[in-house]
Design a protein around this motif. Sequence first.
Motif, PDB file in Angstrom:
ATOM      1  N   MET A   1       0.832  -1.199   0.000  1.00 44.71           N
ATOM      2  CA  MET A   1       0.000   0.000   0.000  1.00 44.71           C
ATOM      3  C   MET A   1       0.867   1.249   0.000  1.00 44.71           C
ATOM      4  N   THR A   2       0.366   2.280  -0.671  1.00 43.92           N
ATOM      5  CA  THR A   2       1.067   3.559  -0.648  1.00 43.92           C
ATOM      6  C   THR A   2       0.734   4.281   0.660  1.00 43.92           C
ATOM      7  N   PRO A   3       1.566   5.268   1.057  1.00 49.42           N
ATOM      8  CA  PRO A   3       1.242   6.036   2.268  1.00 49.42           C
ATOM      9  C   PRO A   3      -0.144   6.672   2.211  1.00 49.42           C
ATOM     10  N   ASN A   4      -0.540   7.179   1.031  1.00 48.62           N
ATOM     11  CA  ASN A   4      -1.871   7.787   0.909  1.00 48.62           C
ATOM     12  C   ASN A   4      -2.978   6.768   1.117  1.00 48.62           C
ATOM     13  N   GLN A   5      -2.770   5.556   0.619  1.00 50.22           N
ATOM     14  CA  GLN A   5      -3.769   4.501   0.801  1.00 50.22           C
ATOM     15  C   GLN A   5      -3.867   4.090   2.267  1.00 50.22           C
ATOM     16  N   GLU A   6      -2.729   4.014   2.945  1.00 49.29           N
ATOM     17  CA  GLU A   6      -2.758   3.696   4.379  1.00 49.29           C
ATOM     18  C   GLU A   6      -3.485   4.780   5.160  1.00 49.29           C
ATOM     19  N   ASP A   7      -3.217   6.049   4.830  1.00 43.59           N
ATOM     20  CA  ASP A   7      -3.908   7.151   5.503  1.00 43.59           C
ATOM     21  C   ASP A   7      -5.416   7.040   5.289  1.00 43.59           C
ATOM     22  N   ALA A   8      -5.813   6.704   4.065  1.00 42.46           N
ATOM     23  CA  ALA A   8      -7.244   6.571   3.767  1.00 42.46           C
ATOM     24  C   ALA A   8      -7.858   5.423   4.563  1.00 42.46           C
ATOM     25  N   LEU A   9      -7.134   4.314   4.682  1.00 41.42           N
ATOM     26  CA  LEU A   9      -7.643   3.171   5.449  1.00 41.42           C
ATOM     27  C   LEU A   9      -7.890   3.554   6.900  1.00 41.42           C
ATOM     28  N   PHE A  10      -6.908   4.194   7.546  1.00 42.85           N
ATOM     29  CA  PHE A  10      -7.067   4.528   8.959  1.00 42.85           C
ATOM     30  C   PHE A  10      -8.091   5.644   9.164  1.00 42.85           C
ATOM     31  N   ASN A  11      -8.236   6.521   8.185  1.00 43.51           N
ATOM     32  CA  ASN A  11      -9.291   7.533   8.257  1.00 43.51           C
ATOM     33  C   ASN A  11     -10.669   6.873   8.179  1.00 43.51           C
ATOM     34  N   PHE A  12     -10.782   5.875   7.327  1.00 45.58           N
ATOM     35  CA  PHE A  12     -12.036   5.121   7.213  1.00 45.58           C
ATOM     36  C   PHE A  12     -12.373   4.450   8.550  1.00 45.58           C
ATOM     37  N   LEU A  13     -11.389   3.799   9.165  1.00 47.68           N
ATOM     38  CA  LEU A  13     -11.626   3.082  10.413  1.00 47.68           C
ATOM     39  C   LEU A  13     -11.980   4.022  11.558  1.00 47.68           C
ATOM     40  N   GLU A  14     -11.467   5.248  11.522  1.00 46.08           N
ATOM     41  CA  GLU A  14     -11.787   6.215  12.569  1.00 46.08           C
ATOM     42  C   GLU A  14     -13.216   6.714  12.486  1.00 46.08           C
ATOM     43  N   ASN A  15     -13.837   6.595  11.315  1.00 49.77           N
ATOM     44  CA  ASN A  15     -15.145   7.212  11.107  1.00 49.77           C
ATOM     45  C   ASN A  15     -16.293   6.225  10.931  1.00 49.77           C
ATOM     46  N   VAL A  16     -16.002   5.004  10.522  1.00 51.74           N
ATOM     47  CA  VAL A  16     -17.083   4.055  10.265  1.00 51.74           C
ATOM     48  C   VAL A  16     -17.643   3.520  11.581  1.00 51.74           C
ATOM     49  N   THR A  17     -18.969   3.458  11.681  1.00 49.96           N
ATOM     50  CA  THR A  17     -19.614   2.975  12.904  1.00 49.96           C
ATOM     51  C   THR A  17     -20.425   1.701  12.669  1.00 49.96           C
ATOM     52  N   GLU A  18     -20.712   1.384  11.417  1.00 43.44           N
ATOM     53  CA  GLU A  18     -21.484   0.180  11.092  1.00 43.44           C
ATOM     54  C   GLU A  18     -20.545  -0.935  10.648  1.00 43.44           C
ATOM     55  N   PRO A  19     -20.979  -2.197  10.760  1.00 46.26           N
ATOM     56  CA  PRO A  19     -20.154  -3.293  10.229  1.00 46.26           C
ATOM     57  C   PRO A  19     -19.816  -3.036   8.762  1.00 46.26           C
ATOM     58  N   PHE A  20     -18.615  -3.400   8.351  1.00 46.01           N
ATOM     59  CA  PHE A  20     -18.174  -3.107   6.983  1.00 46.01           C
ATOM     60  C   PHE A  20     -17.442  -4.308   6.397  1.00 46.01           C
ATOM     61  N   GLY A  21     -17.402  -4.330   5.070  1.00 47.76           N
ATOM     62  CA  GLY A  21     -16.688  -5.372   4.354  1.00 47.76           C
ATOM     63  C   GLY A  21     -15.509  -4.799   3.593  1.00 47.76           C
ATOM     64  N   LEU A  22     -14.765  -5.654   2.929  1.00 47.24           N
ATOM     65  CA  LEU A  22     -13.565  -5.236   2.212  1.00 47.24           C
ATOM     66  C   LEU A  22     -13.900  -4.258   1.090  1.00 47.24           C
ATOM     67  N   ASP A  23     -15.013  -4.484   0.392  1.00 46.13           N
ATOM     68  CA  ASP A  23     -15.383  -3.585  -0.706  1.00 46.13           C
ATOM     69  C   ASP A  23     -15.650  -2.175  -0.201  1.00 46.13           C
ATOM     70  N   ASP A  24     -16.220  -2.050   1.006  1.00 45.39           N
ATOM     71  CA  ASP A  24     -16.473  -0.717   1.571  1.00 45.39           C
ATOM     72  C   ASP A  24     -15.155   0.041   1.770  1.00 45.39           C
TER      73      ASP A  24
END
Length: 667
Positions: A1-24
């Motif tokens: 993963m690129t640094p930008n992709q990692e940042d996006a992943l952790f930003n997603f995890l900080e904000n998502v409150t519902e169960p999620f899958g890989l496609d999300d």
Amino acid sequence: MTPNQEDALFNFLENVTEPFGLDDVLDYIQVMDKSIRSGSLPMEVAAIIDSHHVAFRLNGKQWVSRRGCFENIPFVISPTKLELLNGILIPGHRCVPFANPARMPHEYKFFWKDKEIPVTTSEGPPEDFYPYYYIFGEEYAPQYVARDNPENESAFNCDPYEDPPEVSINTIDMRNIFREAAFVPGDRFIVRSRDWKLGYFDLEKVKKGEWSEADLYTWFEAAESGFEDSFALLGPGVSTEEQIAYAYWYGGKRMRELPAYSLEEFLSEKTDRIENVAYGIESRFWFAGKDIPDSKGLSGFAVPPDRTYIEDILYMINIPVSEYVILSYVRDALFRNDTDIDKVLDRIVPSSISLEEKEWDAIAGYIDETMGEMRKFYSIFLDQRMGPIRQQAVELHTAVIDLAARLQKGEIDSSWLPRHTFIMLSQIQAHAARLLEDLDTDEALPKAEMEAMDNSLDSMVETFREIKEMIDDAMNNFRRRNLLLIRPGRDELTDTWRAVQISIVGTEVWRRVQLPMDARLDDLHRLIQICLDWKDSYRHRFFAGGLSSGLDRKNLDDKIKINEICNQGFNDLHYEYGNKWSVNVIMLSPYQPGKDETIRCVAGEGAAPPEKISGPLRFRKILISLSGGSDSEKQAAFHEIGHDYVQDQFDMESCNKKILSIFSVEK
């Protein structure tokens, strides 16, 4: 993963409150990062989520984020008498794991009846505040107090080896609320995470005795089960915060419901199956009465699961680093004005580690290319402040890698090494690697951050020196013993001796004694009693086999000789003393004694707990009271343990005089 992709992943995890899958996750990353998605990205995302334990798996296809699990979930805080008397609340570790771990406790906000509670400050010696942070790890409590405000940080940075005499921390001003709610000792707060990401909490009072003991016991059972499942499935983890988060997850719905105990109350007063134990230079919660096993090499705390080609080469030779660490090594070479690629590579991969020619060429090519690009923009003038710190971090990191590699070659019986040798080296290596990652930058860091790095590095270097001295002593002792190993034709029973390591389970107290192999277990029993300054007041027994299961353990007669035990293949024994104390006994390598060899203690650490103390958990609580309790708590602790008790003191000379007086008479 690129640094930008990692940042996006952790930003997603900080904000998502519902169960999620890989496609999300992948859809979110695609929106945030427009670069071409690699075919391996789904695998890399799943690997990071699972290996970093940043979300909980619901099933094979879905996860729940930390925020989704803990936001708006109730937990309990029980104010202490100190807090009630002073009209304050110290957030400390109380909100773990119901707040974003990236938030510091002093950044939390609390609300009472939808109104934000004001913040005040409290002054006192830092040890008065440490007990409110110990769940993060006792070794981290000073860091949390230091980072509460810039003045504290400056005070701690003045001398990294001594605490300042007084600090000031941000606390919640509860005077009006305690009066309004007629709060008394024993009352509790129900707390709900209003916003997990920002660390916002709502408070509500629950009266003492409002919850039945039966209902509280069901939470207690869920909590013990959750912690033990966390230990069994995840091991010690990378932090106590991670352990606790997974304990709440494995504890199931009941552990995230009311009625409940506060986490402090559960860990300090209720459970006798979970305790805080040493884990290298850190600490973790673990099964009571058991030690966390050491690893076989550097654990790789800092290495990403989606390793690049260069990272993978280094990982396979037990150098678990990211490419950012390698870039920091290159910056260090430019600071030294050393452009010899071979020398740079020798610092990254010490001579104690062998590289295949193609691996050497690959890393050398990477360094050469990186150095060529970096030289275009590098300014030694701008690097004057960071360069010396980076250079020291490089030297420490290289030394740790080299020492671990030499130990892994198996030149010494691992039982002679200090406990958690590889864990301690892994922790220092990981800290040094993170420091090098932070120093891989062209921008000058703030002065306060540089001072903190410098002090942290000094502390790491000092810790490494102490560990290396212990390892060197162990290796020298091992080699001396091997020079005197059993010679053919001698009578093994009469001519051979052994060093025996004894350690009190659940404590940091240990001793090493040496005695002949024709000695009996009752001789070893008396040695244990003398070395631990116990009075032989309780029943004792030796057994081999399982510590927790009576099915496969073998009780041993006190008249049996050490030689006979070793011949049966038992090198690890357990010594039960009363119903509260257990001692691990490890038979180390045999050796041929010198001319005037005597039974004696040759090493040890820590003052043993008085035998009347009711076990390691109670002993640990007494030590916590002595180090950070109120004056009344310290007085009560000294009354129980004795006013002449000094935690780190072991008088080996006095111990050996007692041993000599008893065993010389028997000759």
